[in-house]
Design an enzyme around this catalytic site. Structure first.
Site, mmCIF file in Angstrom:
data_model
loop_
_atom_site.group_PDB
_atom_site.id
_atom_site.type_symbol
_atom_site.label_atom_id
_atom_site.label_comp_id
_atom_site.label_asym_id
_atom_site.label_seq_id
_atom_site.Cartn_x
_atom_site.Cartn_y
_atom_site.Cartn_z
ATOM 1 N NE ARG A 110 -4.053 -2.025 1.934
ATOM 2 C CZ ARG A 110 -3.976 -3.147 2.632
ATOM 3 N NH1 ARG A 110 -3.015 -3.311 3.527
ATOM 4 N NH2 ARG A 110 -4.845 -4.108 2.449
ATOM 5 C CE LYS A 132 -1.082 13.349 -14.781
ATOM 6 N NZ LYS A 132 -1.422 13.837 -16.129
ATOM 7 C CD GLU A 174 6.355 15.318 -23.007
ATOM 8 O OE1 GLU A 174 5.910 16.390 -22.586
ATOM 9 O OE2 GLU A 174 5.633 14.319 -23.212
ATOM 10 C CE LYS A 209 5.226 16.754 -14.704
ATOM 11 N NZ LYS A 209 5.194 15.518 -15.441
ATOM 12 C CD GLU A 219 -4.383 15.839 -15.691
ATOM 13 O OE1 GLU A 219 -3.265 15.331 -15.520
ATOM 14 O OE2 GLU A 219 -5.085 15.618 -16.673
ATOM 15 N NE ARG A 223 0.373 16.387 -13.126
ATOM 16 C CZ ARG A 223 1.131 15.644 -12.349
ATOM 17 N NH1 ARG A 223 0.991 15.713 -11.036
ATOM 18 N NH2 ARG A 223 2.040 14.849 -12.861
ATOM 19 C CG ASN A 227 -2.104 15.802 -20.123
ATOM 20 O OD1 ASN A 227 -1.070 15.185 -19.949
ATOM 21 N ND2 ASN A 227 -3.155 15.699 -19.323
ATOM 22 C CG HIS A 230 0.598 14.739 -23.963
ATOM 23 N ND1 HIS A 230 1.337 15.891 -24.091
ATOM 24 C CD2 HIS A 230 1.440 13.817 -23.414
ATOM 25 C CE1 HIS A 230 2.565 15.688 -23.626
ATOM 26 N NE2 HIS A 230 2.662 14.438 -23.219
ATOM 27 C CG HIS A 234 -1.961 10.033 -24.870
ATOM 28 N ND1 HIS A 234 -2.450 10.615 -23.731
ATOM 29 C CD2 HIS A 234 -0.632 9.875 -24.658
ATOM 30 C CE1 HIS A 234 -1.460 10.806 -22.872
ATOM 31 N NE2 HIS A 234 -0.351 10.367 -23.411
ATOM 32 C CG HIS A 246 5.371 10.134 -25.315
ATOM 33 N ND1 HIS A 246 3.996 10.028 -25.387
ATOM 34 C CD2 HIS A 246 5.614 11.171 -24.471
ATOM 35 C CE1 HIS A 246 3.435 10.943 -24.610
ATOM 36 N NE2 HIS A 246 4.396 11.645 -24.041
HETATM 37 N N1 GLY Z 1 2.961 14.293 -18.144
HETATM 38 C C1 GLY Z 1 1.895 15.098 -17.704
HETATM 39 C C2 GLY Z 1 1.819 15.259 -16.226
HETATM 40 O O1 GLY Z 1 2.723 14.862 -15.519
HETATM 41 O O2 GLY Z 1 0.850 15.769 -15.723
#
Ligand code: GLY
Length: 340
Positions: A110, A132, A174, A209, A219, A223, A227, A230, A234, A246
């Protein structure tokens, strides 16, 4: 060496960026950890050492390692080696390694502590920061995961010198994104092939970031700007094997987001051109791979995690980059045509 803090109160942590940062790893391991598991890939030429009992676990070199099967396999190895909640994981590698190891850290017993040692440009400017973690399903990328913050991140910029050019270019996708989210120094042209993202560039991206994550860890809204580019990226990655890394797919996605914003009157022709200028300066693609069907891409947009209210995109505009809901399908289809 630069130190950037991800200011998340009790979940906050330092990010060390610069030459020889790998030397710091041993002293970042918490004193009460008896065991250290290094999760990495055979192809990663870097390793780290501690004075604790070590277990090294290699995962596949490809995106296929981001699976629940691999997560189970790692958890079983940890259990067999007697890892407890006091022990620590070290993720040494790029985004695949930090995503998988971070998710294992989130769920094993956990939740255990982990340190990200990012050795790719993409990992350093994005995947290793912000907590993430997760793996893919056949139905899409990163559909199973958790927000679980590392206790420290180490970004040794010396590791970037040995990256294969495609991998490096993927990271630049990125880096290009951050040019539209904040202020990033122009990467210097190291040779005719690829510009160099040095410590100043990497640190500037990480600072942007870190600030976004500190403002919106899970998010809730802001946040989502991370993206940028993206949604299409994606969809391209899920649609099939189109031989785009990517970051390369993100570059096409950024060009697409700019075309959509331009069609919606959110940005003018000059700002649209600025997008292409940044992407081209980094040697990144801006066209859709041949043979990608628009209907399929539009259907995949609806499966995007941002799509809580109809078709949602992250778009540039008069207030900067932000989430825009209920974008007209006809506009999305027309903008796809601009990339052909
Ligand atoms: N890669 C997008 C984020 O970390 O929110």
């Amino acid at each position: 060496m630069q130190l950037i803090n991800v200011a998340l109160r009790e979940r906050g942590y330092p990010v060390y960026v610069g030459s020889n940062a790998l030397d710091l790893v041993a002293e970042l391991i918490p004193t009460n950890a008896q065991r250290v598991a290094i999760i990495t890939q055979e192809a990663i030429p870097w390793t780290v050492h501690s004075d604790r009992k070590e277990l090294t676990i290699h995962i596949n070199n490809s995106e296929s390692a981001k699976s629940l099967t691999v997560v189970e396999d790692i958890c079983r190895k940890l259990a067999i080696a007697g890892f407890t909640r006091a022990d620590v994981l070290l993720a040494v590698g790029g985004g695949v390694v930090t995503d998988v190891a971070g998710f294992v850290a989130a769920v094993y017993h956990r939740g255990v502590r982990f340190i990200n040692v990012a050795t790719t440009l993409l990992g350093q400017v994005d995947a290793a920061i912000g907590g993430k973690t997760g793996v893919n399903l056949l139905e899409g990328k990163n559909l199973v995961g958790a927000f679980w913050q590392p206790t420290a991140v180490v970004c040794d910029t010396d590791t970037l010198a040995t990256l294969p050019p495609r991998e490096y270019r993927s990271g630049l996708g990125e880096v290009a994104k951050y040019h539209f989210l904040g202020s990033v120094p122009e990467a210097q042209a190291a040779n005719a092939e690829l510009p160099t993202a040095d410590e100043a560039v990497v640190a500037a991206c990480i600072q942007i970031k870190a600030d976004v994550v500190a403002a919106d860890e899970r998010e809730g809204n802001k946040r989502a700007v991370l993206n940028y580019g993206h949604t299409l990226a994606h969809a391209i990655e899920t649609a099939g094997h189109y031989n785009l890394r990517h970051g390369e797919a993100v570059a096409v996605g950024i060009a697409y987001a700019a075309e959509v914003a331009n069609q919606l009157g959110r940005i003018n022709a000059e700002r649209l051109a600025a997008h292409y200028q940044v992407l081209t300066a980094y040697g990144l693609p801006t066209k859709l791979p041949e043979g990608l069907d628009s209907k399929k891409l539009l259907a995949l947009f609806e499966r995007d995690k941002k799509a809580i209210d109809g078709l949602t995109m992250v778009l540039d505009g008069p207030n900067g980059v932000e989430t825009v809901t209920a974008v007209d399908k006809a506009v999305l289809a027309e903008a796809l045509n601009k990339l052909r």
